[in-house]
Write a protein that holds these residues in place. Sequence first.
Motif: not given
Length: 503
Positions: A211-239
């Motif tokens: 949740v803290f990664v999600k809070l600290a990262t702008p939505a567009w960056l999470l969607k673009w997901a340049p790191t594995e952590r961001m990709r998983r965070t984005n995916l987990a929230f969607k799932e």
Amino acid sequence: YLEFRAVVRSIHDHPGFRTLLPPYGIFGFLFKRPIPGITRGGMSQWRGKYRDFEAFGMDIISATSVVPTARNAFLVADPAAIKEITSSRTRFPKPVAQYRVLTFFGANIVTAEGDEWKRFRKITAPAFSERNNRLVWDETVKIMLDLFENEWAGKDTVVVDHAVEVTLPIALFVIGVAGFGRRMTWQEDSKLPPGHQLSFKEALHYVSSAVFVKLATPAWLLKWAPTERMRRTNLAFKELEQYMLEMIQARRSSEKKEERYDLFSNLLDASEDESDGQARLADEELLGNIFIFLLAGHETTAHTLAFTFGLLALYPEQQDKLYKHIKHVIPDGRIPAYEEMNSLHESIAVFYETLRLFPPVTGIPKVAAEDTTLVTTDHGGNKVVVPVTKGTGISLHVPGLHYNPRYWDDPYEFKPERFHGDWPRDAFLPFSSGARSCLGRRFFETEGIAILTMLVSRYKIEVKEEPEFAGETFEQRKERILAARGGLTLTPVRTPLVFKRRQ
Ligand code: HEM
């Protein structure tokens, strides 16, 4: 500097910390350790326990920081003052802005205040009924039997690298079925349902740890997901959102409208009750509350169980006492009944002592809604009136209270027997208290007692022996096994255990 002097003067220079930075938010994340004059460091309440109050000579101390704006806060470990704060909800409401991290899926009972909170509480509180408790008990027993008879079948010894590997799925299965009528088993959960890339368990667990990664990262960056952590965070929230929508859909379209006692049914009924032309829960609020029940209902429980198992492994004489008591209440080894729960008072004493030592929520935030005062006594016995100006943050300092030697002898020792007979109820705050106290307390106690009773009557819990730690002393071992870090709630770092089947 002038601003800083002015805010310190406004509290009559009440004893406490004066630092450049506050210990929370990004600063707590960047500075984990204290630097005198600069920061108290992240997790300062957990690390300091009662020591800071000892140092400043009273049970209410101040914490003034300069950045981003000069402001005071009070840390409170005085039971009488805590009682006053928790029983005056309008004078000391929740600072809702601090709960933004929990509102991704929508407003909910934990994050709301005022009339909105009243509406959520009115809708959700009746769900935590006697019938629901009975369901929690029966389902927990089934989950434990499934664990013993299938997952652990044929094994006399089960070794885990971290107790949470066992406690997290148990807690999730219980909230799944008793909260949401969604039965999961140890075997099925490894298969992915159609249209999903993560299991429900993975999605929820990943969301709660990110949740803290999600809070600290702008939505567009999470969607673009340049790191594995961001990709998983984005995916987990969607799932997780998809899983929750599927749960709503499945229940709404279900042909069979049977009487159900899970928490979800209440939420769903409220979202459909349009007798006055308006649903009591809007769709976004429904999602928000489902999420918070899933989260509140499993993380605290899983972590508390892991610390409990760790403590019982470290203190075999306490485990033995618990085992003998369980055998005394249920001598014939049969499955314990819900009616027997209140006789299992050794189990509840073990949990309370675990929660005293390892409170999942270490700081409960409040804010002063008006200029007011709090009263305490200093360690010399003198009455002290603390001026609290409108807007000042207050943290109910749970470790400070739980390790306060005025109320607890040998506060660092694991002594479940202190919870037999009379004990200082106002100095025990793991579930908060007053109107905003934990709605799921009985839910937790019911599932916890069922889990502990089933497990300890069949298995002995020991610390996993690892060659690299062969020479350590008891104190070093205790520190390692019970090490805790921050997170949404206090999290065990690694609790390696062995469960040995009793003959
Ligand atoms: C060891 C177990 C648990 C502990 C220590 C615990 C602790 C707490 C604490 C300290 C609060 C107040 C938080 C605040 O003021 O911000 C709280 C609120 C809450 N808890 Fe728990 N909790 C536990 C288990 C559960 C479970 C199992 C559920 C649901 C199934 C649950 C549901 C809630 C809800 C809905 C609230 C919000 C109540 C309100 O604001 O009206 N909790 N809990």
